[in-house]
Design an enzyme around this catalytic site. Structure first.
Site, PDB file in Angstrom:
ATOM      1  CB  SER A  82      -3.687   9.115   3.064  1.00 20.15           C
ATOM      2  OG  SER A  82      -4.528   8.554   2.085  1.00 20.15           O
ATOM      3  CE  LYS A 106      -2.193   5.574   1.065  1.00 26.69           C
ATOM      4  NZ  LYS A 106      -3.615   5.517   1.392  1.00 26.69           N
TER       5      LYS A 106
END
Lengths: 418, 145
Positions: free
Chosen positions: B64, B101
């Site tokens: 991701s 993230k």
């Protein structure tokens, strides 16, 4: 006036587990002693279900019912986290005493015109942010009072983990709320004596007659009383004294009845003790070995120990292993199931401070270099990368640690996954 | 049971000084002309780690964050001493698991997002009822070529 802070990590071993596994937050968690025997650390949530030191196998129904999370003790992780906490604390004071794996005394005497409560809050927040370990901070004019302040800070939610007891208007109430056995330096025997004489709280002890206490509890007791009055008598101990003996002793993961297995354990313990010895740059002149069967079982019992003086002091692993095994042979009896064994090194002197025997033909500089290389390899490639062949390979005696967490900070293969 | 401060980068003994090899006993010969120029060897710990006591490592699982140069199986260096700021790459604990993230604060909306760096995935809004904490700020990523 002197000022001390005692910083204590809350339920330290549990907090270390939580630091790397936040899903344990707010859940009952228990860390078990070696071989998964007894509860040695409990989270607040677990405290009402399981007592300190309780043998866990007797309470498995409670563990299941309340979904208590069990962990084997992961001392590699705890030692590293302890080190980190102390490193952060050293930013707040140059004078620190590392009192135990989870407690440090700091001298704050040099701080003038500072709100110490605020100082404590900053200290606590920084340790929490940097390491993830929650602490309690107690501040006072003596170490004994700092310890009491710490206890109160931990108990009383209003304090939010920090209490400065110095010149506090409610000091008498505080001291009255602390049982005399909880005062630092009052042992179990003395607390019985004190209670018999109607002295039940820290306040009673503070206001005691000096002559009486000196007579009954010697000058040590008097020192505690003076400390409670705010007169500092116990200094910070910053330098760790070299240990006078080194012990490496453990229970086996299971009972052993073969000589080969016991001898491997002894060789491994001797080897580890030798490493510790070299780490403090000492050599030893005396070695002792002991073995014992499981006293809790209904099997034939035997225990014995033996020691010998070495021809000359050494820290050389192969020699120490050789002597340890030689001693084991003298006391080992077949037909018993052994549960525990140990090796102790005594008569320690600093290396390079000794007279060598003229008549032994040991090449000391060669041995020293070999051990230096040995320790270096094990410190950069992982403990036990090189080890004595006598300590074996299958290791049936190794400790039972079935629920151990990963060594998040000391092994690349065990760091957290994201 | 080995204890070093941070992983096995050997930070307590960060470098092997070549100094011992050039010790010259008093009165025998001249000092080496190189003595004045001996400097410490370059040490990655010093370059990559600002706060040793607060530095931890984590291995990456998943894809991701590939557009930020963070790939599966990389090792990230995490500094817990740093306060997470807008657009920092962070390791966060959210709803029962760790994730890496980009931390995104939108002051106009008054909202906080965790933003992946891969078009395959959508940003996630962090809401108050979530079990959420920022575990640390990622300062470097170690990627094998």
């Amino acid at each position: 006036m002197k000022k001390f802070a005692l910083v204590d990590c809350n339920n330290f071993y549990v907090s270390c587990e939580r630091a790397f596994n936040p899903s344990l937050n707010d859940k009952p968690v228990i860390v078990l002693s070696n071989n998964d025997g007894c509860a040695i650390a409990r989270s607040e949530e677990a405290k009402r279900y399981i007592g300190m030191g309780a043998p866990i196998f007797k309470h498995m129904d409670i563990v299941k019912e309340h979904n208590i999370h069990l962990y084997s003790s992961n001392y590699t992780l705890y030692a590293d986290m302890s080190h980190r906490v102390k490193e952060v604390l050293s930013q707040f004071s140059p004078n620190i005493e590392s009192y135990s794996i989870d407690e440090s005394f700091l001298s704050l005497s040099g701080l003038k015109n500072i709100d110490l409560n605020q100082f404590g809050i900053e200290m606590r927040e920084k340790v929490l942010q940097w390491t993830g370990i929650p602490t309690s901070v107690g501040i006072g004019p003596t170490k004994t009072l700092a310890k009491i302040a710490n206890k109160l800070a931990k108990k009383n939610k209003m304090c939010q983990g920090v209490l400065d007891i110095t010149n506090h208007p409610r000091i008498n109430d505080f001291l009255a709320s602390v049982e005399v056995d909880d005062v630092w330096g009052v042992g179990w025997q003395y607390s019985k004596l004190l209670k018999r004489n109607g002295i039940r709280t820290a306040l009673d002890l503070r206001d005691i007659n000096e002559t009486w206490i000196r007579k009954k509890m010697t000058v040590k007791g008097l020192r505690t009383v003076l400390e409670l009055r705010g007169i500092s008598c116990i200094e910070l101990e910053e330098t760790v004294q070299d240990k006078k003996q080194i012990v490496n002793s453990r229970s086996f993961g299971k009972d052993l009845d073969k000589y080969q297995d016991v001898s491997e354990a002894i060789a491994s313990y001797a080897s580890r003790a030798a490493e510790k010895l070299r780490k403090q740059q000492s050599i030893c002149g005396h070695i002792s070995v002991w073995i014992q069967t499981n006293g809790f079982k209904d099997t034939p019992q035997y225990s014995n120990s033996v020691s010998c003086r070495l021809p000359e002091p050494t820290s050389y692993t192969p020699l120490l292993v050789k002597y340890a095994l030689h001693l084991l042979k003298k006391i080992y009896k077949s037909g018993y199931k052994y549960k525990k064994a140990g090796v102790m090194l005594m008569d320690l002197v600093p290396a390079g401070n000794t007279q060598f025997n003229l008549f032994t033909k040991i090449d000391h500089s060669r041995n020293e270099k070999l051990m230096e290389a040995f320790d270096k390899i094990n410190s950069s490639w992982g403990s036990q990368t090189i080890r004595s062949a006598a300590s074996g390979f299958t290791r049936p005696w190794a400790m039972k640690r079935s629920k151990i967490s990963r060594r998040y900070t000391t092994e690349w293969n065990e760091i957290i996954m994201v | 049971m080995k204890v070093t401060e941070i992983g096995i980068l050997n930070s307590t003994k960060p470098f092997d000084l070549p100094l011992t090899s050039i010790k010259i006993p008093c009165g025998t010969g001249f000092p080496s002309p190189a003595d004045d120029y001996i400097e410490e060897r370059l040490d990655l710990n010093k370059l990559l780690i600002e706060h040793p006591a607060a530095t931890f490592y984590a291995r990456v699982e998943g894809d991701s964050m590939i557009d930020a140069g963070i790939y599966h199986d990389d090792i990230m260096i995490i500094d817990k001493a740093k306060e997470a700021k807008h657009q920092n790459v962070v390791v966060a604990w959210i709803n029962g698991e760790f994730t890496v993230k980009t931390y995104y604060i939108d002051p106009r909306l008054g909202k906080v997002f965790l933003v992946p760096r891969n078009d395959k995935y959508l940003p996630q809004e962090v809401t108050p009822e979530m079990d959420f904490t920022i575990w640390g700020v990622v300062t470097y990523n170690i990627h094998k070529l």
